[in-house]
Design a protein around this motif. Structure first.
Motif, PDB file in Angstrom:
ATOM      1  N   LYS A 168       3.943  -3.314  -7.504  1.00 40.25           N
ATOM      2  CA  LYS A 168       2.942  -2.244  -7.475  1.00 40.25           C
ATOM      3  C   LYS A 168       2.002  -2.420  -6.291  1.00 40.25           C
ATOM      4  O   LYS A 168       1.563  -1.431  -5.676  1.00 40.25           O
ATOM      5  N   ALA A 169       1.645  -3.679  -5.966  1.00 35.81           N
ATOM      6  CA  ALA A 169       0.772  -3.934  -4.820  1.00 35.81           C
ATOM      7  C   ALA A 169       1.440  -3.481  -3.528  1.00 35.81           C
ATOM      8  O   ALA A 169       0.801  -2.884  -2.652  1.00 35.81           O
ATOM      9  N   LEU A 170       2.738  -3.726  -3.410  1.00 38.90           N
ATOM     10  CA  LEU A 170       3.472  -3.292  -2.219  1.00 38.90           C
ATOM     11  C   LEU A 170       3.528  -1.761  -2.157  1.00 38.90           C
ATOM     12  O   LEU A 170       3.376  -1.167  -1.083  1.00 38.90           O
ATOM     13  N   MET A 171       3.735  -1.119  -3.283  1.00 38.72           N
ATOM     14  CA  MET A 171       3.775   0.344  -3.318  1.00 38.72           C
ATOM     15  C   MET A 171       2.421   0.931  -2.933  1.00 38.72           C
ATOM     16  O   MET A 171       2.347   1.952  -2.247  1.00 38.72           O
ATOM     17  N   GLU A 172       1.349   0.270  -3.350  1.00 41.87           N
ATOM     18  CA  GLU A 172       0.009   0.745  -3.000  1.00 41.87           C
ATOM     19  C   GLU A 172      -0.208   0.660  -1.498  1.00 41.87           C
ATOM     20  O   GLU A 172      -0.797   1.568  -0.890  1.00 41.87           O
ATOM     21  N   ARG A 173       0.256  -0.395  -0.887  1.00 39.83           N
ATOM     22  CA  ARG A 173       0.141  -0.508   0.580  1.00 39.83           C
ATOM     23  C   ARG A 173       0.943   0.597   1.254  1.00 39.83           C
ATOM     24  O   ARG A 173       0.516   1.160   2.266  1.00 39.83           O
ATOM     25  N   ALA A 174       2.125   0.920   0.704  1.00 41.45           N
ATOM     26  CA  ALA A 174       2.933   1.999   1.265  1.00 41.45           C
ATOM     27  C   ALA A 174       2.223   3.334   1.139  1.00 41.45           C
ATOM     28  O   ALA A 174       2.291   4.180   2.037  1.00 41.45           O
ATOM     29  N   ARG A 175       1.510   3.559   0.008  1.00 45.47           N
ATOM     30  CA  ARG A 175       0.746   4.799  -0.166  1.00 45.47           C
ATOM     31  C   ARG A 175      -0.311   4.960   0.918  1.00 45.47           C
ATOM     32  O   ARG A 175      -0.646   6.075   1.311  1.00 45.47           O
ATOM     33  N   ARG A 176      -0.855   3.837   1.380  1.00 48.62           N
ATOM     34  CA  ARG A 176      -1.901   3.902   2.401  1.00 48.62           C
ATOM     35  C   ARG A 176      -1.338   4.110   3.805  1.00 48.62           C
ATOM     36  O   ARG A 176      -2.084   4.094   4.783  1.00 48.62           O
ATOM     37  N   GLY A 177      -0.023   4.284   3.889  1.00 52.04           N
ATOM     38  CA  GLY A 177       0.563   4.618   5.185  1.00 52.04           C
ATOM     39  C   GLY A 177       1.332   3.496   5.839  1.00 52.04           C
ATOM     40  O   GLY A 177       1.913   3.687   6.917  1.00 52.04           O
ATOM     41  N   GLU A 178       1.368   2.317   5.246  1.00 51.38           N
ATOM     42  CA  GLU A 178       2.123   1.212   5.836  1.00 51.38           C
ATOM     43  C   GLU A 178       3.622   1.403   5.582  1.00 51.38           C
ATOM     44  O   GLU A 178       4.026   1.858   4.514  1.00 51.38           O
ATOM     45  N   GLN A 179       4.407   1.058   6.591  1.00 49.81           N
ATOM     46  CA  GLN A 179       5.863   1.024   6.404  1.00 49.81           C
ATOM     47  C   GLN A 179       6.229  -0.441   6.177  1.00 49.81           C
ATOM     48  O   GLN A 179       6.056  -1.281   7.053  1.00 49.81           O
ATOM     49  N   LEU A 180       6.742  -0.748   4.995  1.00 48.30           N
ATOM     50  CA  LEU A 180       6.973  -2.132   4.592  1.00 48.30           C
ATOM     51  C   LEU A 180       8.462  -2.437   4.558  1.00 48.30           C
ATOM     52  O   LEU A 180       9.269  -1.633   4.093  1.00 48.30           O
ATOM     53  N   VAL A 181       8.818  -3.618   5.050  1.00 49.65           N
ATOM     54  CA  VAL A 181      10.179  -4.134   4.951  1.00 49.65           C
ATOM     55  C   VAL A 181      10.073  -5.537   4.366  1.00 49.65           C
ATOM     56  O   VAL A 181       9.384  -6.400   4.941  1.00 49.65           O
ATOM     57  N   PHE A 182      10.728  -5.783   3.254  1.00 50.61           N
ATOM     58  CA  PHE A 182      10.633  -7.088   2.605  1.00 50.61           C
ATOM     59  C   PHE A 182      11.892  -7.322   1.774  1.00 50.61           C
ATOM     60  O   PHE A 182      12.681  -6.407   1.521  1.00 50.61           O
ATOM     61  N   GLU A 183      12.082  -8.574   1.387  1.00 52.70           N
ATOM     62  CA  GLU A 183      13.217  -8.949   0.555  1.00 52.70           C
ATOM     63  C   GLU A 183      12.773  -9.018  -0.897  1.00 52.70           C
ATOM     64  O   GLU A 183      11.652  -9.451  -1.191  1.00 52.70           O
TER      65      GLU A 183
END
Length: 695
Positions: free
Chosen positions: A258-273
């Motif tokens: 959920k924390a990663l999804m929240e960062r994505a909502r703020r406009g970040e493009q995330l790549v992680f394993e």
């Protein structure tokens, strides 16, 4: 009619009123004249008004009709009216139908039937729908069908139809508005095709794709790869949440997701394993890419997932392999290094640090220090090593090297190393690197020095042994001379005296005396033959070989000529050899082999009624085989190896004379020519000797 009645009443009443009111006839005449003109004027005005306003209204209606007609003609809508009789004859159609290449007059006159213009694939459906609406309603409906245009093509029409019924409910007219929707249909088809292509691409992408509502966090879209990755059907997967699709393992909990999804909502493009969970419960690695995207005006979270389980397993295997390699380096005393040309970066393995007496954590090595600080450049290949690394330092590209180097005393005392350097190799990213190894060979170098000293001693011993062998050969030559001269001299004396005794006193000798004399002469002959065979056997290894082309059939025929003529003439001799068959060998050695084998064949088959001797030869891929076969007394295969030993005989000398040296001489000659010999036989059925010569 109303105006006529009013006029007559006006005349009658006005005349009566004037007669009652005016007595003067002249005045009465004037007033009647004035009244007549007033009536005429009023009549004219009334008539004008009665004619003017209808004409004006009609003119206004006409202008309005022309304006509406112009609008209709310029409009994309075609107005049409059909009769309800079979074939739907057209009773009215707006002129703008001719834009489709359809003759309006022909339709109105019935020369063209509207039903005939409808596409054959559509006509049955249209007829059925119209019949259903006429029978059951509703009276307003819309139909889509294709209509033939003038050039022979087809236009798509949207037909908005309404039915007009009489008081009894019977349809008396069918009216419609026709709109050309060809472009819309083409656009709709293009859109459907585009959606189909998009869905095909979407579903055939190797990566799994999920679309998630940002507010509810529910999944609202996915592709076929996602179904395959997680093992769920589409409906089941859409009902899953983040927790259902994540492995229940430490570090991969829902809160972190959920924390990663929240960062994505703020406009970040995330790549992680991430550790995902399959429907059957097993976990697997995925590489997740999260970004917010807008689709059809709605902001959604686009999640792209790539299964990297195989890659993670390969990485784990690689880590294990690297660990094993490090251990192998430690056990083998081997270190490795790599130099990246463009970045000028040098890497050492942990083992190389230890070999060169350094702490693995003391600092990053440089090519300059590697080239100048660790090896004695005056030793062995030091100059070549220095030149190769100085070339690397200058940006050049030396070729492959394998060098022997001695460590500087301050690095390692009396330590020697074998250093390798490969040619530059291009990586996938376009950069170039040079790899090499450093192997400690101190013990090998020490052993090499000891071996060198031992070789020097061995060379001296070999020289001494060679001299001793030469002396022995000389003594053997002297012995051979003694055998041939000193031993044969007494035999010649015995032979000579026995001949004199037979010549001078033969008549005086009785039967037993003659037998003794014959035995003496036979013994001398056998002794001469034995001495000759022994000399040939001893000289075999010392005789120089002269390799020349040997024509096999010609040599066999030549050897046969030297065999006892009496034995040869009694036997049937068969030579099954191609006249052109030849090979390279020592002709004298081959002749010696053939002579002994043929003499034995004739000798041991002489007692047969018809002795048979066959000689065959054939060429094989790497050898040439010669076979000598007879129908003589043969031998027991239990003794097939013994018959090649010197002085070994399987028969009594009285029955088959010989020295027992012939086959031993044959075997030695065959081995000297790098060949092989085999013997086969059965008692009473003959013998076969096969010789294989290298080609």
């Amino acid at each position: 009619m109303l105006y006529l009645v009013v006029g007559l009443l006006w005349i009658a009443l006005s005349d009566r009123a004037l007669l009652l009111m005016v007595d003067d006839l002249e005045l009465l005449g004037q007033l009647q004249t004035l009244k007549g003109w007033g009536y005429v004027v009023v009549t004219a005005i009334v008539l004008f008004l009665l004619v003017y306003f209808p004409l004006k209204a009609r003119d206004r209606a006409s202008r309005e009709a022309r304006r509406l007609t112009g609008i209709v003609e310029r409009s994309p809508v075609v107005a049409i009216e059909w009769a309800t009789t079979p074939g739907w004859p057209v009773t009215f159609v707006s002129p703008n139908i001719e834009r489709w290449g359809i003759a309006r007059d022909a339709l109105l006159r019935g020369e063209v039937h509207y039903a005939d213009l409808i596409h054959p694939d559509d006509i049955d459906r249209i007829v059925a729908e119209v019949a259903a609406h006429i029978e059951r309603g509703p009276d307003r409906y819309t139909q889509l069908y294709r209509l033939r245009d003038g050039p022979g093509g087809w236009v798509w029409l949207e037909d908005r139809t309404w039915l007009t019924r009489d008081e009894s409910g019977q349809v008396i007219r069918i009216n419609g508005l026709l709109v050309d929707v060809t472009e819309r249909r083409r656009a709709e088809q293009d859109l459907r095709d585009s959606e189909t292509r998009f869905r095909a691409i979407f579903d055939n992408v190797q990566e799994a794709i999920l679309l998630q509502d940002l507010d509810t966090e529910a999944l609202i879209g996915l592709n076929a790869a996602a179904e395959k990755m997680y093992g769920y059907s589409r409906a089941e997967l859409l009902a899953c949440n983040v927790a259902d699709l994540s492995a229940d393992e430490t570090g991969f909990d829902v809160q972190r997701q959920k924390a990663l999804m929240e960062r994505a909502r703020r406009g970040e493009q995330l790549v992680f394993e991430w550790r995902a969970r399959h429907r059957d419960g097993h976990g697997f690695w995925v590489e997740a890419n999260l970004q917010v995207t807008e689709i059809a005006g709605e902001k959604l979270l686009l999640v792209t997932l790539r299964n990297i389980e195989a890659r993670k397993q390969a990485e784990a295997a690689l880590a294990r392999q690297v660990d094993r390699l490090s251990q192998a380096e430690r056990h083998a005393g081997l270190g490795s290094w790599e130099y990246l040309l463009e970045n000028r970066e040098l890497w050492w393995s942990d083992r190389l640090y230890g070999l060169l007496g350094c702490d693995a954590h003391y600092g990053k090595p440089t090519l300059e220090s590697f080239a100048r600080n660790f090896f004695d450049l005056e030793s062995a290949d030091g100059a070549s090593f220095s030149a190769a690394l100085e070339t690397l330092i200058a940006g050049g590209r030396p070729g492959p090297q394998r060098l022997l180097l001695k460590a500087r005393p301050e690095v390692r005392e009396e330590a020697w190393f074998s250093l390798t350097m490969e040619a530059p190799i291009e990586r996938a990213d376009g950069l170039h690197y040079v790899q090499g190894t450093v192997l400690e060979v101190t013990e090998l170098k020490r052993n090499e020095l000891e071996l060198r000293n031992l070789n020097a001693t061995l060379e001296q011993r070999v020289a001494e042994r060679t001299a001793a062998l030469q002396a022995l050969n000389q003594e053997l030559e002297s012995f051979s001379y003694a055998v041939s001269h000193d031993l044969k001299a007494p035999l010649r004396g015995i032979e000579g005296y026995s001949q004199l005794l037979e010549a001078d006193y033969g008549e005086q000798l009785e039967g037993e005396g003659r037998t003794f004399l014959s035995n003496i002469r036979n013994g001398v002959a056998q002794m001469n033959e034995l001495i000759s065979d022994l000399l040939a056997y001893s000289r075999m290894e010392r005789r120089p070989l002269e390799e020349r082309t040997v024509r096999v059939r010609a040599l066999v025929e030549e050897v046969l000529e030297s065999v006892d003529r009496g034995l040869r003439e009694r036997a049937e001799v068969s030579i099954e050899i191609d006249p052109d068959l030849c090979f390279v060998s020592d002709p004298d050695g081959v002749a010696l082999i053939l002579r002994n084998l043929l003499e034995n064949a004739f000798k041991f088959s002489a007692e047969r009624e018809v002795p048979q001797v066959t000689v065959q030869a054939e060429s094989r891929s790497a050898t040439l085989g010669i076979t000598v076969r007879d129908n003589g007394i043969g031998f027991d295969m239990a003794f097939r190896d013994r018959i090649f030993d010197i002085f070994q005989r399987l028969n009594r000398a009285e029955a088959y004379p010989g020295t027992g040296v012939g086959l031993a001489l044959v075997r030695r000659a065959v081995h000297r020519l790098r060949g092989e010999i085999r013997a086969e036989g059965m008692p009473g059925e003959g013998a076969t000797f096969q010789v294989e010569f290298p080609r």
